[in-house]
Design a protein around this motif. Sequence first.
Motif, PDB file in Angstrom:
ATOM      1  N   GLU A 291       0.825  -1.201   0.000  1.00  0.00           N
ATOM      2  CA  GLU A 291       0.000   0.000   0.000  1.00  0.00           C
ATOM      3  C   GLU A 291       0.856   1.246   0.000  1.00  0.00           C
ATOM      4  OE1 GLU A 291      -2.748   1.043   3.249  1.00  0.00           O
ATOM      5  OE2 GLU A 291      -1.388  -0.015   4.572  1.00  0.00           O
ATOM      6  N   MET A 292       0.247   2.327  -0.442  1.00  0.00           N
ATOM      7  CA  MET A 292       0.850   3.659  -0.387  1.00  0.00           C
ATOM      8  C   MET A 292      -0.164   4.583   0.272  1.00  0.00           C
ATOM      9  SD  MET A 292       2.709   4.235  -4.083  1.00  0.00           S
ATOM     10  CE  MET A 292       1.560   3.407  -5.184  1.00  0.00           C
ATOM     11  N   LYS A 293       0.325   5.444   1.155  1.00  0.00           N
ATOM     12  CA  LYS A 293      -0.553   6.399   1.837  1.00  0.00           C
ATOM     13  C   LYS A 293      -0.071   7.824   1.583  1.00  0.00           C
ATOM     14  CE  LYS A 293      -2.010   3.524   5.729  1.00  0.00           C
ATOM     15  NZ  LYS A 293      -2.052   3.415   7.183  1.00  0.00           N
TER      16      LYS A 293
ATOM     17  N   ASP B 224      -5.240   9.601  -0.648  1.00  0.00           N
ATOM     18  CA  ASP B 224      -5.082   9.200   0.748  1.00  0.00           C
ATOM     19  C   ASP B 224      -4.466   7.818   0.887  1.00  0.00           C
ATOM     20  OD1 ASP B 224      -6.189  11.542   1.616  1.00  0.00           O
ATOM     21  OD2 ASP B 224      -8.161  10.705   2.033  1.00  0.00           O
ATOM     22  N   ARG B 225      -5.028   6.855   0.139  1.00  0.00           N
ATOM     23  CA  ARG B 225      -4.572   5.480   0.350  1.00  0.00           C
ATOM     24  C   ARG B 225      -4.814   4.643  -0.901  1.00  0.00           C
ATOM     25  NH1 ARG B 225      -6.414   2.177   5.720  1.00  0.00           N
ATOM     26  NH2 ARG B 225      -4.760   0.651   5.673  1.00  0.00           N
ATOM     27  N   LEU B 226      -3.758   3.969  -1.335  1.00  0.00           N
ATOM     28  CA  LEU B 226      -3.827   3.007  -2.437  1.00  0.00           C
ATOM     29  C   LEU B 226      -3.420   1.652  -1.887  1.00  0.00           C
ATOM     30  CD1 LEU B 226      -2.013   5.067  -5.212  1.00  0.00           C
ATOM     31  CD2 LEU B 226      -4.467   4.652  -5.019  1.00  0.00           C
TER      32      LEU B 226
ATOM     33  N   TRP C 277       2.168  -2.157 -10.337  1.00  0.00           N
ATOM     34  CA  TRP C 277       2.336  -1.486  -9.049  1.00  0.00           C
ATOM     35  C   TRP C 277       3.672  -0.741  -9.004  1.00  0.00           C
ATOM     36  CZ3 TRP C 277      -0.709   0.046  -5.332  1.00  0.00           C
ATOM     37  CH2 TRP C 277      -0.205   0.342  -4.067  1.00  0.00           C
ATOM     38  N   ASP C 278       4.733  -1.372  -9.486  1.00  0.00           N
ATOM     39  CA  ASP C 278       6.045  -0.710  -9.514  1.00  0.00           C
ATOM     40  C   ASP C 278       6.004   0.540 -10.387  1.00  0.00           C
ATOM     41  OD1 ASP C 278       7.077  -2.596  -7.795  1.00  0.00           O
ATOM     42  OD2 ASP C 278       8.110  -3.742  -9.366  1.00  0.00           O
ATOM     43  N   SER C 279       5.307   0.461 -11.499  1.00  0.00           N
ATOM     44  CA  SER C 279       5.177   1.625 -12.378  1.00  0.00           C
ATOM     45  C   SER C 279       4.429   2.758 -11.665  1.00  0.00           C
ATOM     46  CB  SER C 279       4.435   1.226 -13.658  1.00  0.00           C
ATOM     47  OG  SER C 279       4.246   2.346 -14.481  1.00  0.00           O
TER      48      SER C 279
ATOM     49  N   ARG D 242       4.588  10.426  -5.451  1.00  0.00           N
ATOM     50  CA  ARG D 242       5.485  11.240  -4.633  1.00  0.00           C
ATOM     51  C   ARG D 242       4.775  11.642  -3.350  1.00  0.00           C
ATOM     52  NH1 ARG D 242       8.087   9.367  -8.004  1.00  0.00           N
ATOM     53  NH2 ARG D 242       9.442  10.316  -9.522  1.00  0.00           N
ATOM     54  N   ILE D 243       5.557  11.883  -2.316  1.00  0.00           N
ATOM     55  CA  ILE D 243       4.981  12.445  -1.105  1.00  0.00           C
ATOM     56  C   ILE D 243       5.197  13.949  -1.064  1.00  0.00           C
ATOM     57  CG2 ILE D 243       5.131  10.342   0.261  1.00  0.00           C
ATOM     58  CD1 ILE D 243       7.680  11.506   1.535  1.00  0.00           C
TER      59      ILE D 243
END
Length: 195
Positions: A49-51, A66-68, A178-180, A186-187
């Motif tokens: 996940e990414m937040k 917000d969240r993936l 997902w890697d792509s 970016r944060i």
Amino acid sequence: MLEKISIEMASAIAVVLLLFIWLLYRRYVRKNHSQRQIEQVLKSHRLDEMKNVILPDGVDGLIEVDRLVLLEQGILILRDYPINGHLFGAESIEQWTQIVDGRSYKFSNPLHHLENTRHAIRALIPKMPVFCHVVFTAEGDFPKGKPAAVSVIETFEQDLQRLLNGPKLPESFRKQMWDSLKQNARIDAQSLIRK
């Protein structure tokens, strides 16, 4: 006499302060409980996940996400809202309504932002299935029905089952997509603008 007023005033201030602390504590406990419930549902299905990331929106802008959540079935865009009361909304309505203690409040349809996020992700990885879901984490209900991509915290696990029962993607394809997406996330918005 002055001393009696000071004691009464100090007592009143202490009661107000204790009430304020209790309300903050109750809100904190409820929020953390809801977050734990969401985590419990996702735990056995989440691959990664990414937040709180920023992505290019596909039309020379940026969009905050917000969240993936990476699942075997694709990518889930998840957003939680701590809104309580009776909630009224539909996929195509611009403004939704919240009724609390007989008072009515309007708020923007949360599905529209998620749909914009879905388009941004599809611009980056067009072949990847992308799903959207909103979870209302406070004590709320939808007395007239809720859209399919919306849950209250009590129904989140059951509502998510439709997605989790769907076809699973091959691991190599899922990882590549997902890697792509991670390479484009970016944060810090400045890092996107500088490119």
